[in-house]
Design an enzyme around this catalytic site. Structure first.
Site, PDB file in Angstrom:
ATOM      1  N   GLU A 132       7.102  24.211  15.141  1.00  0.00           N
ATOM      2  CA  GLU A 132       7.177  23.050  16.196  1.00  0.00           C
ATOM      3  C   GLU A 132       5.939  22.764  16.550  1.00  0.00           C
ATOM      4  O   GLU A 132       5.951  21.716  17.408  1.00  0.00           O
ATOM      5  CB  GLU A 132       8.480  23.324  16.777  1.00  0.00           C
ATOM      6  N   CYS A 166      12.858  23.792  16.102  1.00  0.00           N
ATOM      7  CA  CYS A 166      13.275  25.299  15.617  1.00  0.00           C
ATOM      8  C   CYS A 166      13.774  25.267  14.437  1.00  0.00           C
ATOM      9  O   CYS A 166      13.819  26.423  13.789  1.00  0.00           O
ATOM     10  CB  CYS A 166      13.950  25.989  16.638  1.00  0.00           C
ATOM     11  N   HIS A 259      20.489  30.791  15.897  1.00  0.00           N
ATOM     12  CA  HIS A 259      19.108  30.160  16.585  1.00  0.00           C
ATOM     13  C   HIS A 259      19.628  30.453  18.185  1.00  0.00           C
ATOM     14  O   HIS A 259      20.732  30.142  18.406  1.00  0.00           O
ATOM     15  CB  HIS A 259      19.088  28.829  16.479  1.00  0.00           C
TER      16      HIS A 259
END
EC number: 2.3.3.10
Length: 466
Positions: A132, A166, A259
């Site tokens: 990112e 992400c 995540h």
């Protein structure tokens, strides 16, 4: 962190090698779905021209050589005790100095991975970067990594950068797996994407994002609900075609990784999946398997994101499942903090480091990937049955077994020094004609680092002695 998926240039070459060696990769992406799928997929070409069981053969994890203790930082920031350690569920936070950036991090991890696996540099046919972080709005990180392949003469390497908060790492994983094996894609991923401004980086002159914390958590949980529902529907559709009439639940997954922006959110997320299973169950099942939760019948998922009673009740009810299925995957997050794009795969590495090959063999690992803005997917990995000494699974588990030792070898810095280093990063961000401050000897052996940025913004990297 990078992932290595059957790294060869020619698909047919993979097939022949796998037939001759008779091996099965230890972790298989969604296309290898024998345990769930009861209906054979229809290939687009003859079955004997495609590789089988394409999966993850090796993992490499890198984190900076320094961290700030979160208890120290609570005192330094003058916040209440437990704000970070309890509220976020985090004990330490790793961070980069001016000497390291996205390019150097990727150089280090690819170099380490190639050296450890002893994979020939000229055998790589696909390399994709999920990130990112953008240093240059045109030039990709992938092009910098090609410097590592220069001596081998291998320039025929497909793949490029994939960027979306992400989620970039998961998109890269899917792309790599599909590049190697694309004959019989089964559709077994639940994906949800929408336009949201929960976490974004509109200011090119700053490293830091704009964050709506409350919205970000709601977006994460809403995406989790949607992805899990879609994934379950696809599994159940296959089952129904085979005459199996039942719901897919968390019981069908031996492990569940997420995540992980912070550990506390992951515990809430597993509870959320249990809540989803509960709402789908009939009244008899709710009464027998979810005792004490009957008061929450008839709720709608979309109406419950702010309901603290439901959150607390299902966190309590799912605690044993959390400890068994998910907690082992949070070791790296607990001690290093949010790894952003590589977060989910840091959790996978943590799980492998905390479990034996025998415990993992034959299991199904559920995985939820989320990137703000937003893009998310729910999928699963099937672990090889073979956990014998020298098997690919045993080698994979062994390769990350040193994670606790490596984390313990970092240097602990004070909050004052941490703040000074962060100020330096701001000071030098997008500067030209400078050498980053800091001693390369403070880095782990073998680490690539930013040596200089010249007057034309060209970045030169060097490698600390191994």
């Amino acid at each position: 962190m990078q992932r290595l998926l059957t790294p060869v240039r020619q698909v047919l070459r993979v097939k022949r090698a796998m037939q001759e060696a008779s091996f099965m990769p230890p972790l298989l992406p969604p296309a290898a779905h024998q345990r769930f799928s009861t209906v054979p997929a229809v290939p687009v070409a003859k079955a004997d021209t495609w590789p089988k069981d394409v999966g993850i053969l090796a993992l490499e994890v890198y984190f900076p050589a320094q961290y700030v203790d979160q208890t120290d930082l609570e005192k330094f920031d003058n916040v209440e005790a437990g704000r970070y350690t309890v509220g976020l569920g985090q004990t330490h936070m790793g961070f980069c100095s001016v000497q390291e950036d996205i390019n150097s991090l990727c150089l280090t991890v690819v170099q380490r991975l190639m050296e450890r696996t002893q994979l020939p540099w000229d055998s790589v046919g696909w390399l994709e970067v999920g990130t990112e972080t953008i240093i240059d709005k045109s030039k990709s990180v992938k092009t910098v990594l090609m410097e590592l392949f220069q001596d081998s003469g291998n320039t025929d390497i497909e793949g490029i950068d994939t960027t979306n908060a992400c989620y970039g790492g998961t998109a890269s994983l899917f792309n790599a797996a599909n590049w190697v094996e694309s004959s019989a894609w089964d559709g077994l991923r639940g994906t949800h994407m929408e336009n949201a401004y929960d976490f974004y980086k509109p200011n090119a002159t700053s490293e830091y994002p704009l964050v709506d914390g409350k919205l970000s958590i709601q977006c994460y949980l809403r995406a989790l609900d949607r992805c899990y529902t879609l994934y379950r529907q696809k599994i159940e559709k296959q089952w129904k075609q085979a005459g199996i009439e039942r719901h897919f639940t968390l019981d069908d997954l031996q492990f569940m990784i997420f995540h992980t922006p912070f550990c506390k959110l992951v515990q809430k997320s597993l509870a959320r999946l249990m809540f989803s299973d509960f709402l789908l169950a009939d009244s008899d099942t709710q009464s027998s398997l979810y005792k004490g939760l009957e008061a929450f019948r008839g709720q709608k998922l979309e109406d419950t994101y702010a309901n603290k009673d439901i959150e607390k009740a299902f966190q309590k009810a799912s605690l044993d499942l959390f400890n068994k299925k998910t907690k082992p995957s949070l070791y790296l997050s607990l001690h290093n903090g949010n790894m952003y794009t590589s977060s989910l795969y840091g959790c996978l590495a943590s799980l492998l480091s905390q479990c034996s090959a025998q415990d993992l063999a034959g299991s199904r690992i559920g995985a939820f990937s989320y990137g703000s803005g937003l893009a998310a997917s729910f999928y699963s990995l099937r672990v090889s049955q073979d956990a014998s000494p020298g098997s690919p699974l045993e080698k994979l588990v062994s390769s990350v077994s040193d994670l606790p030792e490596r984390l313990a070898s970092r240097k602990r810095v004070s909050p004052e020094e941490f703040t000074e280093i962060m100020n330096q990063r701001e000071q030098y961000y997008h500067k030209v004609n400078f050498t980053p401050p800091g001693d390369p000897n403070s880095l782990f052996p073998g680490t690539w680092y930013l040596e200089r940025v010249d007057e034309l913004y060209r970045r030169k990297y060097a490698r600390h002695l191994v």
